[in-house]
Write a protein that holds these residues in place. Structure first.
Motif, PDB file in Angstrom:
ATOM      1  N   ARG A  91       0.827  -1.213   0.000  1.00  0.00           N
ATOM      2  CA  ARG A  91       0.000   0.000   0.000  1.00  0.00           C
ATOM      3  C   ARG A  91       0.858   1.259   0.000  1.00  0.00           C
ATOM      4  N   LEU A  92       2.012   1.193   0.698  1.00  0.00           N
ATOM      5  CA  LEU A  92       2.929   2.329   0.681  1.00  0.00           C
ATOM      6  C   LEU A  92       3.401   2.607  -0.735  1.00  0.00           C
ATOM      7  N   HIS A  93       3.793   1.570  -1.451  1.00  0.00           N
ATOM      8  CA  HIS A  93       4.267   1.745  -2.818  1.00  0.00           C
ATOM      9  C   HIS A  93       3.184   2.379  -3.689  1.00  0.00           C
ATOM     10  N   GLU A  94       1.956   1.906  -3.558  1.00  0.00           N
ATOM     11  CA  GLU A  94       0.852   2.459  -4.348  1.00  0.00           C
ATOM     12  C   GLU A  94       0.645   3.940  -4.028  1.00  0.00           C
ATOM     13  N   LYS A  95       0.708   4.274  -2.746  1.00  0.00           N
ATOM     14  CA  LYS A  95       0.454   5.661  -2.356  1.00  0.00           C
ATOM     15  C   LYS A  95       1.603   6.571  -2.793  1.00  0.00           C
ATOM     16  N   LEU A  96       2.835   6.082  -2.724  1.00  0.00           N
ATOM     17  CA  LEU A  96       3.968   6.875  -3.196  1.00  0.00           C
ATOM     18  C   LEU A  96       3.844   7.161  -4.684  1.00  0.00           C
ATOM     19  N   ARG A  97       3.494   6.149  -5.463  1.00  0.00           N
ATOM     20  CA  ARG A  97       3.358   6.332  -6.894  1.00  0.00           C
ATOM     21  C   ARG A  97       2.227   7.312  -7.209  1.00  0.00           C
ATOM     22  N   GLN A  98       1.126   7.214  -6.475  1.00  0.00           N
ATOM     23  CA  GLN A  98       0.008   8.139  -6.673  1.00  0.00           C
ATOM     24  C   GLN A  98       0.411   9.575  -6.346  1.00  0.00           C
ATOM     25  N   ALA A  99       1.386   9.717  -5.413  1.00  0.00           N
ATOM     26  CA  ALA A  99       1.852  11.045  -5.024  1.00  0.00           C
ATOM     27  C   ALA A  99       2.940  11.576  -5.956  1.00  0.00           C
ATOM     28  N   GLY A 100       3.284  10.791  -6.965  1.00  0.00           N
ATOM     29  CA  GLY A 100       4.292  11.238  -7.920  1.00  0.00           C
ATOM     30  C   GLY A 100       5.723  11.002  -7.474  1.00  0.00           C
ATOM     31  N   VAL A 101       5.905  10.166  -6.468  1.00  0.00           N
ATOM     32  CA  VAL A 101       7.244   9.866  -5.964  1.00  0.00           C
ATOM     33  C   VAL A 101       7.813   8.668  -6.727  1.00  0.00           C
ATOM     34  N   GLU A 102       9.082   8.736  -7.080  1.00  0.00           N
ATOM     35  CA  GLU A 102       9.750   7.591  -7.689  1.00  0.00           C
ATOM     36  C   GLU A 102       9.895   6.500  -6.631  1.00  0.00           C
ATOM     37  N   ALA A 103       9.221   5.395  -6.797  1.00  0.00           N
ATOM     38  CA  ALA A 103       9.223   4.337  -5.786  1.00  0.00           C
ATOM     39  C   ALA A 103       9.316   2.980  -6.460  1.00  0.00           C
ATOM     40  N   ARG A 104      10.116   2.122  -5.864  1.00  0.00           N
ATOM     41  CA  ARG A 104      10.272   0.758  -6.345  1.00  0.00           C
ATOM     42  C   ARG A 104       9.990  -0.189  -5.176  1.00  0.00           C
ATOM     43  N   VAL A 105       9.316  -1.278  -5.464  1.00  0.00           N
ATOM     44  CA  VAL A 105       9.078  -2.280  -4.428  1.00  0.00           C
ATOM     45  C   VAL A 105       9.559  -3.629  -4.941  1.00  0.00           C
ATOM     46  N   HIS A 106      10.244  -4.354  -4.075  1.00  0.00           N
ATOM     47  CA  HIS A 106      10.684  -5.712  -4.386  1.00  0.00           C
ATOM     48  C   HIS A 106      10.117  -6.625  -3.310  1.00  0.00           C
ATOM     49  N   ILE A 107       9.211  -7.508  -3.718  1.00  0.00           N
ATOM     50  CA  ILE A 107       8.631  -8.488  -2.805  1.00  0.00           C
ATOM     51  C   ILE A 107       9.442  -9.773  -2.943  1.00  0.00           C
ATOM     52  N   TRP A 108      10.115 -10.162  -1.882  1.00  0.00           N
ATOM     53  CA  TRP A 108      11.045 -11.283  -1.922  1.00  0.00           C
ATOM     54  C   TRP A 108      10.312 -12.583  -1.587  1.00  0.00           C
ATOM     55  N   GLU A 109      10.250 -13.473  -2.560  1.00  0.00           N
ATOM     56  CA  GLU A 109       9.551 -14.743  -2.385  1.00  0.00           C
ATOM     57  C   GLU A 109      10.161 -15.561  -1.247  1.00  0.00           C
ATOM     58  N   ASP A 110       9.295 -16.200  -0.476  1.00  0.00           N
ATOM     59  CA  ASP A 110       9.682 -17.120   0.605  1.00  0.00           C
ATOM     60  C   ASP A 110      10.388 -16.428   1.763  1.00  0.00           C
TER      61      ASP A 110
END
Length: 298
Positions: free
Chosen positions: A249-268
């Motif tokens: 949700r943080l990543h989504e909100k940052l992108r909506q705010a125009g902030v350059e944001a990257r998220v990496h979800i690490w499996e396992d």
């Protein structure tokens, strides 16, 4: 497939969770336990640690000897705002120093319940301002943190922005705790998979730090903050952790705010897996280091 080392650590965490009830442990015991976990990775000979103060906030400079650099990372440790210290996070700090080619300013902000909100935010801001006072340019600085320290990283950025202070070049947050109200769907959907955290404990811990009415305060839970104008942010989170949706949700909100944001979800992976001596952590720390080098080139 997770590495054999990761499977071993996961088993250890599951055993710890099954055998210990944090509610039955004193604050002192919980703090000592986290500090002990931080000492499981031996410090290499080329790591230099210097005890110091950052604007009156105690801490350490952690750096790799004989590697001159103008890149600086202000690191804010995790521990649910009532645990954590240089002892618990020094090994993570020197591994980040190795990966990023930065000097790491690892601080010990005031802890709850002795010091409630906004003490931690105030100390983080003071520490950052002390770096500026040492003539370290903001475009040479990154702020990073894990868990509560990840949430504190975001709260610090929002506080600096609102005060009109120059912002750092970038930030990195590791399994950030951004919603102390505990409303993320993953609090329940990941409960059976998380080897370390459980929803009941996550929802009780914030009341050591703040009042129930403050749980959605933007500097307590940055998910509820206005995030416009923040610098580029890298988010790491484990696929199997209860706090997964704090990052999604943080990543989504940052992108909506125009902030350059990257998220990496690490499996396992689980909460702040970066702290453990496993290949997946080495890979993740390298990614953080590469992100810092991209945003703060020498």
């Amino acid at each position: 497939m997770p590495s054999p080392q990761a499977l071993s650590v996961r088993s250890m965490l599951q055993q710890m969770r099954a055998s210990q009830n944090p509610a039955e442990l004193s604050l002192e015991a919980q703090r000592a336990g986290l500090d002990q976990m931080g000492r499981t990775i031996p410090k290499p000979e080329n790591v230099r640690v210097e005890r110091t103060s950052f604007g009156g906030v105690p801490g350490e400079w952690v750096a790799i000897a004989d590697e001159p650099t103008t890149r600086v990372m202000l690191y804010l440790h995790g521990g649910a705002y009532y645990m954590g210290s240089c002892e618990s996070h020094r090994s993570l700090a020197w591994r980040l120093a190795q990966a990023s080619g930065a000097r790491v300013a690892l601080i010990e902000y005031r802890l709850a319940p002795e010091h409630k909100f906004p003490a931690a935010v105030e100390d983080a801001v003071k520490a950052y301002e002390s770096l500026l006072a040492q003539d370290i340019a903001p475009d040479r600085i990154a702020i990073a943190g894990d868990s509560a320290g990840g949430g504190l990283t975001l709260a610090t950025l929002v506080s600096l922005r609102d005060a009109g202070k120059p912002l750092p070049a970038c930030a990195a947050v590791l399994s950030p705790w951004t919603d102390l109200a505990g409303t993320g769907p993953s609090m329940e959907s990941r409960a059976a998979y998380d080897p370390w955290l459980e929803p009941e404990g996550i929802r009780k811990a914030p009341l050591l730090y703040c009042s129930p009415e403050q749980l959605t305060h933007p500097l307590v839970s940055p998910l509820y903050a206005d995030l416009t104008g923040l610098p580029p942010i890298l988010i790491h989170v484990g696929h199997d952790e209860c706090l997964l949706d704090d990052s999604v949700r943080l990543h989504e909100k940052l992108r909506q705010a125009g902030v350059e944001a990257r998220v990496h979800i690490w499996e396992d992976m689980w909460h702040v897996f970066h702290s453990f001596p496993i290949p997946e952590a080495d890979e993740a720390l390298k990614e953080i280091g590469d992100f810092m080098k991209e945003k703060i080139p020498e």
